[in-house]
Design an enzyme around this catalytic site. Structure first.
Site, PDB file in Angstrom:
ATOM      1  N   HIS A  35       0.832  -1.204   0.000  1.00  0.00           N
ATOM      2  CA  HIS A  35       0.000   0.000   0.000  1.00  0.00           C
ATOM      3  C   HIS A  35       0.869   1.259   0.000  1.00  0.00           C
ATOM      4  O   HIS A  35       1.579   1.518   0.960  1.00  0.00           O
ATOM      5  CB  HIS A  35      -0.883  -0.049   1.257  1.00  0.00           C
ATOM      6  CG  HIS A  35      -1.883   1.033   1.357  1.00  0.00           C
ATOM      7  ND1 HIS A  35      -1.822   2.024   2.314  1.00  0.00           N
ATOM      8  CD2 HIS A  35      -2.978   1.294   0.610  1.00  0.00           C
ATOM      9  CE1 HIS A  35      -2.852   2.824   2.177  1.00  0.00           C
ATOM     10  NE2 HIS A  35      -3.569   2.417   1.158  1.00  0.00           N
ATOM     11  N   GLU A  69       0.214  -0.823  -4.702  1.00  0.00           N
ATOM     12  CA  GLU A  69      -0.932   0.087  -4.798  1.00  0.00           C
ATOM     13  C   GLU A  69      -0.442   1.519  -4.894  1.00  0.00           C
ATOM     14  O   GLU A  69       0.560   1.874  -4.274  1.00  0.00           O
ATOM     15  CB  GLU A  69      -1.810  -0.078  -3.550  1.00  0.00           C
ATOM     16  CG  GLU A  69      -3.099   0.699  -3.565  1.00  0.00           C
ATOM     17  CD  GLU A  69      -3.072   2.062  -2.842  1.00  0.00           C
ATOM     18  OE1 GLU A  69      -4.124   2.700  -2.783  1.00  0.00           O
ATOM     19  OE2 GLU A  69      -1.990   2.478  -2.361  1.00  0.00           O
ATOM     20  N   ASP A 119      -2.121   5.779  -5.462  1.00  0.00           N
ATOM     21  CA  ASP A 119      -3.204   6.724  -5.748  1.00  0.00           C
ATOM     22  C   ASP A 119      -2.706   7.642  -6.851  1.00  0.00           C
ATOM     23  O   ASP A 119      -1.521   7.987  -6.872  1.00  0.00           O
ATOM     24  CB  ASP A 119      -3.525   7.546  -4.498  1.00  0.00           C
ATOM     25  CG  ASP A 119      -3.864   6.658  -3.319  1.00  0.00           C
ATOM     26  OD1 ASP A 119      -4.920   6.018  -3.364  1.00  0.00           O
ATOM     27  OD2 ASP A 119      -3.050   6.589  -2.373  1.00  0.00           O
ATOM     28  N   HIS A 150      -1.454  10.827  -2.692  1.00  0.00           N
ATOM     29  CA  HIS A 150      -2.729  10.457  -2.070  1.00  0.00           C
ATOM     30  C   HIS A 150      -3.627  11.667  -1.812  1.00  0.00           C
ATOM     31  O   HIS A 150      -4.801  11.689  -2.189  1.00  0.00           O
ATOM     32  CB  HIS A 150      -2.468   9.721  -0.751  1.00  0.00           C
ATOM     33  CG  HIS A 150      -3.730   9.361  -0.013  1.00  0.00           C
ATOM     34  ND1 HIS A 150      -4.357  10.213   0.863  1.00  0.00           N
ATOM     35  CD2 HIS A 150      -4.496   8.233  -0.050  1.00  0.00           C
ATOM     36  CE1 HIS A 150      -5.444   9.628   1.335  1.00  0.00           C
ATOM     37  NE2 HIS A 150      -5.548   8.425   0.798  1.00  0.00           N
ATOM     38  N   GLU A 209      -5.464   3.544  -7.901  1.00  0.00           N
ATOM     39  CA  GLU A 209      -6.711   4.121  -7.379  1.00  0.00           C
ATOM     40  C   GLU A 209      -6.885   5.544  -7.877  1.00  0.00           C
ATOM     41  O   GLU A 209      -6.004   6.388  -7.669  1.00  0.00           O
ATOM     42  CB  GLU A 209      -6.697   4.109  -5.843  1.00  0.00           C
ATOM     43  CG  GLU A 209      -8.003   4.664  -5.286  1.00  0.00           C
ATOM     44  CD  GLU A 209      -8.015   4.802  -3.768  1.00  0.00           C
ATOM     45  OE1 GLU A 209      -7.163   4.202  -3.088  1.00  0.00           O
ATOM     46  OE2 GLU A 209      -8.886   5.542  -3.278  1.00  0.00           O
TER      47      GLU A 209
END
Ligand code: G3P
Ligand code: CA
Length: 254
Positions: free
Chosen positions: A13, A40, A42, A55, A114
């Site tokens: 993450h 992962e 963003d 993020h 994301e």
């Protein structure tokens, strides 16, 4: 698809973000070295149309600067330090992260991207993301299992945009409400997986079987507590996102 006895795949993450500053190249390299099955990130759009791995809406928490990502150019972002201390660390672009993942020597890993909403550029984020995936030749995988990219969002509309434009790409509808994730939203937007928070999963462990019964995988975030790793494994969660990829891989393989 519940995976029976198979251990969950481990997704780093924001990289190995417990050990190194989040969303930095070093954090992702460490995650891959530690054996992460996926990473992962963003993504947000800069004022001049570049996708960067950040993020928050602003750079205040994670860099030496202040201000909204959406109001800054890539060049302005590159002048900031995202490392905290020591040598300056530049902002990471999505294309740099894709290159790292695709070039990783030892094994094929997946990139979970994301898109954040609401944002000033709306659906342009998904358009740019798809263009970037196409540029790297990973927007039309042979199957969801073989895909090197997975697109995720809390915004159902964002998932739907991806599904409509790139039906072969796997998608995750993220959420914190069991009613939302266990209800019809994922079906409506065609998500191939649901993504509950670990708290939601603790309260509603039946979500995994419900998703599997509907032909969907489960991706759980952010699973840092060893007891939660064990819970996810017992429930048959397919993917767990953690800030501790090395420790989590070790736990799951012992
Ligand atoms: O992987 C999903 C998870 O990252 C969602 O929460 O706030 O950490 O982006 P957040
Ligand atoms: Ca995220």
């Amino acid at each position: 698809m519940s995976q029976g006895n198979r251990a969950p795949f481990v997704v780093a993450h924001r990289g190995a973000s417990a050990a190194l500053p989040e969303h930095t190249l070093a954090a992702y390299e460490l995650a891959l070295e530690e054996g992460a099955d996926g990473v992962e990130c963003d993504v947000r759009l800069t004022r001049d149309g570049h996708l960067v791995c950040v993020h928050d809406r602003t750079v205040d928490r994670t860099s030496s600067g202040t201000g909204l990502v959406s109001e800054m150019t890539l060049e302005e972002l590159r002048a900031l330090d995202f490392g905290g201390d020591g040598e300056p660390v530049p902002v990471l672009t999505l294309s740099e992260l894709i290159e790292l993942v695709l070039d990783w020597r030892s094994r094929p890993t997946k990139l979970f991207i994301e898109t954040k909403h609401p944002v000033r550029y709306g659906g342009l984020v998904e358009n740019k993301l798809l263009a970037e995936l196409q540029r790297f030749g990973i927007a039309t995988p042979a199957s969801a299992d073989h895909s090197r990219a997975v697109v995720m969002s809390f915004a159902a509309l964002a998932v739907w945009r991806i599904r409509r434009a790139a039906p072969l790409l796997p998608t995750v509808l993220l959420g914190e409400s069991s009613r939302y994730l266990g209800g019809g939203a994922a079906t409506t937007v065609g998500a191939t997986a649901v993504g509950p928070s670990v708290k939601t999963l603790r309260d509603h462990p039946d979500l995994v079987d419900k998703a599997a019964a509907a032909g969907r995988a489960t991706y759980c975030w952010t699973v840092d507590d060893p007891a939660d790793v064990a819970l996810c494994s017992d429930l048959g969660v397919n993917w767990i996102a953690t800030n501790h990829p090395g420790r989590t891989k070790a736990m799951l393989s012992s």
